[in-house]
Design a protein around this motif. Structure first.
Motif, short mmCIF file in Angstrom:
data_model
loop_
_atom_site.label_atom_id
_atom_site.label_comp_id
_atom_site.label_asym_id
_atom_site.label_seq_id
_atom_site.Cartn_x
_atom_site.Cartn_y
_atom_site.Cartn_z
N ALA A 216 0.95 -1.36 -0.03
CA ALA A 216 -0.16 -0.02 -0.08
C ALA A 216 0.93 1.21 -0.06
O ALA A 216 1.90 1.09 0.49
N LEU A 217 0.23 2.35 -0.77
CA LEU A 217 1.11 3.69 -0.59
C LEU A 217 0.61 4.21 0.73
O LEU A 217 -0.54 3.99 1.22
N ASP A 218 1.29 5.32 1.00
CA ASP A 218 0.74 6.24 2.18
C ASP A 218 -0.44 6.98 1.78
O ASP A 218 -0.49 7.14 0.55
N GLU A 219 -1.04 7.82 2.45
CA GLU A 219 -2.21 8.30 2.27
C GLU A 219 -2.07 9.87 1.70
O GLU A 219 -3.11 10.61 1.67
N GLY A 220 -0.67 10.23 1.78
CA GLY A 220 -0.53 11.49 1.15
C GLY A 220 -0.03 12.58 2.04
O GLY A 220 -0.61 13.66 2.11
N VAL A 221 0.89 12.46 2.97
CA VAL A 221 1.14 13.36 4.33
C VAL A 221 2.64 13.64 4.18
O VAL A 221 3.11 14.27 4.95
N GLY A 222 3.53 12.86 3.36
CA GLY A 222 4.93 12.95 3.57
C GLY A 222 5.55 13.94 2.83
O GLY A 222 5.18 14.65 1.68
N MET A 223 6.44 14.52 3.65
CA MET A 223 7.68 15.57 3.23
C MET A 223 8.92 15.16 3.34
O MET A 223 9.44 14.29 4.21
N CYS A 224 9.83 15.39 2.47
CA CYS A 224 11.00 14.90 2.21
C CYS A 224 12.30 16.23 2.42
O CYS A 224 11.82 17.16 1.72
N GLY A 225 13.04 16.02 3.35
CA GLY A 225 14.02 16.90 3.65
C GLY A 225 15.40 16.83 3.13
O GLY A 225 15.91 15.63 3.34
#
Length: 474
Positions: free
Chosen positions: A438-447
């Motif tokens: 499954a993919l995550d539900e759309g909250v990720g931020m990458c630094g």
């Protein structure tokens, strides 16, 4: 003739598309590579906290970034003014570069793909409806359990128009919506207080978040997680088998493995994966993909921030390292093709190789059977914050939801568990791969390098033979 969304970048009779192309040709034609990057961005955030409106922010900005590349050297300047005069002033920085001694790099390939709407989510819904929604969500969360002491609801969105203009005549335009909803609750019972949260979003309009079933699930998950944490006991400590849950747990893969597969670290020989194309770097069955062209996903881009169309890049295939994620600069210096991974936070930043949606493909194992294999260990369902050394892949991640496992069955939820290790070693210790990717539900931020960009993660359930668990239990 109407310019559509590009009208936010240009002014008839002032700064026009022909001016941008002329500026790019004047200042970048004698470089190995480079582009003029134009951007307009509008963003908003509405937050409701403990029964009252805590914040309602709206802002817009626009500007350009001018980049010239010769060899390994980059000259970059930016300004929040879109005019030929401002670009000419910025070009003074590029005089520090030597002129190119070879033919310039060719333009990106074209694409007619559209991965998301170009409509503006911010203007599609009146502010009153947004406020009414988050008030309703806050009230619904409070009704769920008398122990709920605090509720926070945040609705946010942005709409960005970008245009990449090159001296060879290439012009690439992308219009990027992005929305997100997050619900957080705090439960209190006597002196004990525990929290839970859930969020979702993507490159679409607010209408999906306004769907009652969608935001109700957000509330359900936040309250459920807080209730689980209220029942948690001290986490065990030591090296033990760990079953990682599907979806959001892919953030560990993103941080501990994904960054090490970006082109710049490998060109410079700084990654544990450097120079290992064709070698086994993970257990059989492990296939890791970065795919930037999935419709509506948070980490997706129709074209990257250099104009290259995004694509599906197989990085690790059945445990064998197949390739790296590349921007144009590192691809050219390594003698390979760009992969659509040149990304930047805004016009004020130069691009670098970055992930889009990075995930591990599913296997054939039943997740219930993977759990049954654990005699004694933990099941980590969700992660919060963590620290990662990008070069070595060493990580420390905090679990926001985890459970003891004994005799193949879930036991008490645990509090204070951290996972400690390094990505390459974990990938070699994978013993089971679930069929529940499954993919995550759309909250990720990458630094990375001081820049933050939206990103997606994902994975199936993964059984790892041993990870060091830092806990609090004696």
């Amino acid at each position: 003739m109407s310019l559509g969304p590009r009208g936010f970048l240009y002014t008839p009779g002032g700064f026009e598309p022909a001016d941008a192309l002329a500026a790019a040709r004047a200042h970048l034609s004698d470089r190995d590579d480079g582009e003029l990057y134009l951007q307009y961005r509008a963003s908003e955030m509405v937050a409701f906290d403990d029964g009252r409106l805590r914040a309602a922010d709206y802002s817009t900005d626009r500007g350009f970034g001018l980049r010239g590349v010769t060899g390994e050297m980059t000259g970059f300047a930016h300004a929040n003014e879109l005019s030929r005069a401002a670009i000419d002033r910025a070009a003074e920085t590029l005089r520090l570069l030597d002129p190119s001694k070879q033919a310039p790099a060719g333009p990106p390939r074209g694409t007619n793909a559209r991965l998301y709407t170009d409509a503006d989510p911010l203007v599609a819904v009146p502010f009153e409806r947004k406020l009414a929604l988050i008030e309703e969500i806050e009230a619904e969360a409070r009704r769920r359990d008398p122990r709920i002491d605090q509720v926070s609801v945040v609705l946010s969105g942005s709409w960005s128009v970008v245009e990449i203009v090159r001296p060879d005549g290439f012009v690439g335009t992308d219009v990027r919506p992005l929305v997100r909803l997050n619900v957080s609750v705090v439960m209190a019972d006597g002196d004990r207080r525990e929290s839970g949260s859930h969020g979702l979003g993507g490159r679409y309009l607010y209408d999906r978040l306004f769907d009652r079933a969608t935001w109700m699930r957000c509330v359900d998950e936040a309250v459920r997680m807080a209730d689980v944490n209220m029942r948690s006991v001290a986490a065990p400590a030591g090296d033990m088998p760990v079953l990682l849950g599907p979806g959001w747990c892919g953030v560990l893969l993103h941080e501990a493995v994904g960054h090490g597969l970006e082109g710049d670290f490998n060109r410079k020989g700084q990654s544990t994966f450097s120079g290992r194309i064709g070698e086994r770097v993970a257990s059989p069955g492990v296939t890791v993909v970065d795919e930037g062209n999935i419709a509506d996903r948070r980490g997706s881009l129709t074209i990257d921030d250099e104009g290259t169309p995004t694509q599906r890049n197989v990085l690790i295939e059945d445990g064998i390292l197949r390739g790296y994620m590349q921007d144009r600069l590192n691809a050219r210096l390594m003698g390979v093709e760009p992969t659509g991974n040149g990304r930047r936070e805004s016009f004020a930043h130069a691009p670098m190789p970055r992930m889009t949606n990075t995930f591990m493909l599913g296997g054939e194992d039943d997740p219930a059977e993977l759990l049954a294999r654990l005699d004694k260990g933990i099941y980590a369902k969700s992660f919060g914050g963590g620290q990662v050394d990008i070069v070595s892949g060493k990580f420390v991640f905090s679990c926001t939801e985890a459970y003891k496992v004994e005799g193949g069955k879930l036991g008490d939820p645990i509090k204070g568990a951290t996972l400690i290790g390094d990505g390459p070693t974990v990938m070699q210790r994978v013993q089971g791969i679930g069929n529940d990717m499954a993919l995550d539900e759309g909250v990720g931020m990458c630094g990375k390098g001081g820049q933050s960009v939206p990103a997606g993660v994902g994975q199936p359930s993964l059984l790892v033979s041993a990870i060091t668990v830092g806990g609090t239990a004696a």
